[in-house]
Design a protein around this motif. Structure first.
Motif, PDB file in Angstrom:
ATOM      1  N   ASN A   1       0.830  -1.218   0.000  1.00  0.00           N
ATOM      2  CA  ASN A   1       0.000   0.000   0.000  1.00  0.00           C
ATOM      3  C   ASN A   1       0.862   1.264   0.000  1.00  0.00           C
ATOM      4  O   ASN A   1       0.738   2.080  -0.906  1.00  0.00           O
ATOM      5  N   PRO A   2       1.735   1.448   0.994  1.00  0.00           N
ATOM      6  CA  PRO A   2       2.547   2.671   0.951  1.00  0.00           C
ATOM      7  C   PRO A   2       3.518   2.701  -0.232  1.00  0.00           C
ATOM      8  O   PRO A   2       3.767   3.777  -0.782  1.00  0.00           O
ATOM      9  N   VAL A   3       4.037   1.552  -0.631  1.00  0.00           N
ATOM     10  CA  VAL A   3       5.016   1.538  -1.730  1.00  0.00           C
ATOM     11  C   VAL A   3       4.346   1.932  -3.053  1.00  0.00           C
ATOM     12  O   VAL A   3       4.874   2.734  -3.822  1.00  0.00           O
ATOM     13  N   LEU A   4       3.155   1.392  -3.301  1.00  0.00           N
ATOM     14  CA  LEU A   4       2.491   1.694  -4.574  1.00  0.00           C
ATOM     15  C   LEU A   4       1.926   3.111  -4.615  1.00  0.00           C
ATOM     16  O   LEU A   4       1.772   3.691  -5.682  1.00  0.00           O
ATOM     17  N   LEU A   5       1.626   3.657  -3.455  1.00  0.00           N
ATOM     18  CA  LEU A   5       1.040   5.005  -3.433  1.00  0.00           C
ATOM     19  C   LEU A   5       2.077   6.108  -3.232  1.00  0.00           C
ATOM     20  O   LEU A   5       1.742   7.284  -3.324  1.00  0.00           O
ATOM     21  N   TYR A   6       3.324   5.694  -2.974  1.00  0.00           N
ATOM     22  CA  TYR A   6       4.342   6.664  -2.565  1.00  0.00           C
ATOM     23  C   TYR A   6       4.428   7.875  -3.494  1.00  0.00           C
ATOM     24  O   TYR A   6       4.430   9.013  -3.053  1.00  0.00           O
TER      25      TYR A   6
END
Ligand SMILES: [Zn+2]
Length: 217
Positions: free
Chosen positions: A193-198
């Protein structure tokens, strides 16, 4: 925060237990305050166990074989909105048999991983898309087999009335545990989640990490 700082957070979070992420998901639930504190750990444990047990369905089959056999299609959509919108969808399943993945966010996450040597471990065992597909596949299985996560979990009172309800975040907890088990990942797939939305919502990704890390210290 620098990208290096963000990468360090991801590495630190990759070493945390599945329960940490599960409690985070539970705390996001609309009905969180209706769940007695002394029941939370058991609900989380049962949801994780449900996800892990369902992963046995895949043991002898590859993900693509299972999808083909079940007649589930996977399609891709592009993210069309501008940056910093309120809500993104990485992946979803329309029951009975249609999984949709957000190609823009997938590519963005992959690009970040490609640029950051230290994040390579995230894709060592499976491509991001497969992990997201596996997560959605749990939602297919819980519905088809009426697994624990589709039951009514908590009873509470409104005035003189008693209500028993399903806690939907338990499905997310189980789906996450399922994807982790299917690919034998060493980290929680929730880290995607955080990696793809970064690159789209850096503030979200950083605060997601910070909220989780607060529980570690
Ligand atoms: Zn889900």
């Amino acid at each position: 925060m620098s990208t290096e700082g963000f990468v360090k957070q991801i590495i630190q979070l990759s070493q945390q237990s599945e329960e940490l992420f599960a409690h985070y998901l539970l705390a996001q639930d609309n009905l969180y305050r209706k769940i007695p504190e002394n029941e939370q750990a058991a609900l989380v444990a049962k949801a994780i166990a449900s996800g892990q047990a369902a992963a046995r369905h895949l043991q002898s089959l590859s993900l693509s074989d299972f999808l083909a056999e079940a007649g589930i299609s996977v399609t891709y959509v592009e993210e069309t909105s501008s940056k910093t919108k309120v809500a993104y969808t990485l992946a979803e399943i329309r029951l009975p048999n249609r999984i949709t993945l957000n190609r823009t966010l997938l590519n963005s996450g992959q690009q970040l991983i490609d640029q950051q040597e230290a994040l390579q471990f995230l894709v060592e065992r499976a491509p991001i898309a497969d992990v997201l597909i596996a997560h959605e596949l749990y939602h297919y299985l819980e519905n088809r087999d009426q697994l624990y996560t589709t039951e009514k979990h908590v009873q509470y009172k409104i005035g003189p009335f008693s209500k028993t309800v399903r806690i939907h975040s338990l499905s997310e907890i189980a789906a996450t545990a399922f994807a982790k088990e299917v690919f034998d990942l060493s980290f929680s797939p929730l880290l995607f989640n955080p990696v793809l939305l970064y690159k789209f919502d850096t503030a979200f990704s950083e605060s997601f990490n910070e909220q989780l890390l607060k529980q570690v210290e």
